[in-house]
Design a protein around this motif. Structure first.
Motif, PDB file in Angstrom:
ATOM      1  N   UNK A  39      -6.793  15.212 -44.523  1.00  0.00           N
ATOM      2  CA  UNK A  39      -6.577  16.394 -45.355  1.00  0.00           C
ATOM      3  C   UNK A  39      -6.051  16.090 -46.750  1.00  0.00           C
ATOM      4  N   UNK A  40      -5.598  14.874 -46.961  1.00  0.00           N
ATOM      5  CA  UNK A  40      -4.918  14.538 -48.202  1.00  0.00           C
ATOM      6  C   UNK A  40      -5.708  14.816 -49.458  1.00  0.00           C
ATOM      7  N   UNK A  41      -6.964  14.377 -49.509  1.00  0.00           N
ATOM      8  CA  UNK A  41      -7.755  14.602 -50.717  1.00  0.00           C
ATOM      9  C   UNK A  41      -7.966  16.086 -50.980  1.00  0.00           C
ATOM     10  N   UNK A  42      -8.230  16.848 -49.938  1.00  0.00           N
ATOM     11  CA  UNK A  42      -8.431  18.290 -50.105  1.00  0.00           C
ATOM     12  C   UNK A  42      -7.166  18.950 -50.643  1.00  0.00           C
ATOM     13  N   UNK A  43      -6.042  18.647 -50.006  1.00  0.00           N
ATOM     14  CA  UNK A  43      -4.782  19.274 -50.394  1.00  0.00           C
ATOM     15  C   UNK A  43      -4.362  18.825 -51.783  1.00  0.00           C
ATOM     16  N   UNK A  44      -4.453  17.527 -52.062  1.00  0.00           N
ATOM     17  CA  UNK A  44      -3.993  17.046 -53.356  1.00  0.00           C
ATOM     18  C   UNK A  44      -4.900  17.499 -54.490  1.00  0.00           C
ATOM     19  N   UNK A  45      -6.172  17.717 -54.197  1.00  0.00           N
ATOM     20  CA  UNK A  45      -7.070  18.261 -55.216  1.00  0.00           C
ATOM     21  C   UNK A  45      -6.638  19.665 -55.598  1.00  0.00           C
ATOM     22  N   UNK A  46      -6.167  20.416 -54.609  1.00  0.00           N
ATOM     23  CA  UNK A  46      -5.753  21.788 -54.849  1.00  0.00           C
ATOM     24  C   UNK A  46      -4.396  21.850 -55.560  1.00  0.00           C
ATOM     25  N   UNK A  47      -3.517  20.901 -55.304  1.00  0.00           N
ATOM     26  CA  UNK A  47      -2.154  20.964 -55.812  1.00  0.00           C
ATOM     27  C   UNK A  47      -1.910  19.974 -56.952  1.00  0.00           C
ATOM     28  N   UNK A  48      -2.422  18.771 -56.831  1.00  0.00           N
ATOM     29  CA  UNK A  48      -2.279  17.809 -57.915  1.00  0.00           C
ATOM     30  C   UNK A  48      -1.708  16.477 -57.497  1.00  0.00           C
ATOM     31  N   UNK A  49      -1.539  15.638 -58.499  1.00  0.00           N
ATOM     32  CA  UNK A  49      -1.109  14.264 -58.276  1.00  0.00           C
ATOM     33  C   UNK A  49       0.308  14.157 -57.721  1.00  0.00           C
ATOM     34  N   UNK A  50       1.177  15.099 -58.035  1.00  0.00           N
ATOM     35  CA  UNK A  50       2.543  15.024 -57.524  1.00  0.00           C
ATOM     36  C   UNK A  50       2.565  15.053 -56.004  1.00  0.00           C
ATOM     37  N   UNK A  51       1.741  15.901 -55.395  1.00  0.00           N
ATOM     38  CA  UNK A  51       1.695  15.959 -53.939  1.00  0.00           C
ATOM     39  C   UNK A  51       1.081  14.692 -53.376  1.00  0.00           C
ATOM     40  N   UNK A  52       0.060  14.157 -54.022  1.00  0.00           N
ATOM     41  CA  UNK A  52      -0.542  12.912 -53.556  1.00  0.00           C
ATOM     42  C   UNK A  52       0.505  11.801 -53.565  1.00  0.00           C
ATOM     43  N   UNK A  53       1.272  11.724 -54.621  1.00  0.00           N
ATOM     44  CA  UNK A  53       2.334  10.723 -54.716  1.00  0.00           C
ATOM     45  C   UNK A  53       3.375  10.942 -53.621  1.00  0.00           C
ATOM     46  N   UNK A  54       3.707  12.182 -53.347  1.00  0.00           N
ATOM     47  CA  UNK A  54       4.668  12.513 -52.299  1.00  0.00           C
ATOM     48  C   UNK A  54       4.155  12.062 -50.928  1.00  0.00           C
ATOM     49  N   UNK A  55       2.885  12.324 -50.656  1.00  0.00           N
ATOM     50  CA  UNK A  55       2.299  11.914 -49.377  1.00  0.00           C
ATOM     51  C   UNK A  55       2.308  10.396 -49.268  1.00  0.00           C
ATOM     52  N   UNK A  56       1.912   9.705 -50.329  1.00  0.00           N
ATOM     53  CA  UNK A  56       1.933   8.237 -50.328  1.00  0.00           C
ATOM     54  C   UNK A  56       3.345   7.720 -50.055  1.00  0.00           C
ATOM     55  N   UNK A  57       4.335   8.331 -50.671  1.00  0.00           N
ATOM     56  CA  UNK A  57       5.726   7.923 -50.484  1.00  0.00           C
ATOM     57  C   UNK A  57       6.185   8.174 -49.051  1.00  0.00           C
ATOM     58  N   UNK A  58       5.789   9.299 -48.465  1.00  0.00           N
ATOM     59  CA  UNK A  58       6.170   9.586 -47.081  1.00  0.00           C
ATOM     60  C   UNK A  58       5.558   8.571 -46.122  1.00  0.00           C
ATOM     61  N   UNK A  59       4.295   8.203 -46.334  1.00  0.00           N
ATOM     62  CA  UNK A  59       3.648   7.195 -45.478  1.00  0.00           C
ATOM     63  C   UNK A  59       4.378   5.861 -45.629  1.00  0.00           C
ATOM     64  N   UNK A  60       4.686   5.476 -46.857  1.00  0.00           N
ATOM     65  CA  UNK A  60       5.405   4.223 -47.098  1.00  0.00           C
ATOM     66  C   UNK A  60       6.788   4.253 -46.448  1.00  0.00           C
TER      67      UNK A  60
END
Length: 103
Positions: free
Chosen positions: A66-87
């Motif tokens: 779901x990450x690409x779909x959600x981050x496309x809708x919200x933006x790079x900040x959420x993508x960075x947040x998801x990456x940080x949570x996985x890390x």
């Protein structure tokens, strides 16, 4: 003390395999694999994790599915947040496996 385990990592591996089978299938032959992947997605999304490894599997699934779909809708900040949570979850899993070592 009881060892707590989660099925999430196994579900994630199975989900990835079903996704790959679906993507490589020809014509309608892939529908069965897509159906299995969707059932595994429901398990990953709706079964609370009890371990850091289970949480990491859920975050990795979310990002992959779901990450690409959600981050496309919200933006790079959420993508960075998801990456940080996985890390973060990965580091916690590593520290759980080797509690005497600082990471």
């Amino acid at each position: 003390m009881t060892n707590i385990t989660d099925p999430h990592a196994a579900w994630l591996n199975e989900w990835r395999a079903e996704q790959a089978r679906f993507e490589s299938a020809e014509d309608d032959c892939g529908q069965e694999h897509l159906d299995r992947a969707m059932r595994l997605s429901a398990k990953l999304a709706n079964t609370p994790a009890a371990t850091s490894e289970g949480l990491r599997a859920q975050l990795e699934w979310f990002k992959a599915d779901l990450g690409d779909y959600v981050t496309t809708m919200v933006g790079d900040d959420l993508k960075s947040c998801i990456d940080t949570m996985v890390e973060s979850a990965s580091k916690i899993v590593q520290s759980d496996a080797a509690p005497d070592q600082l990471r």
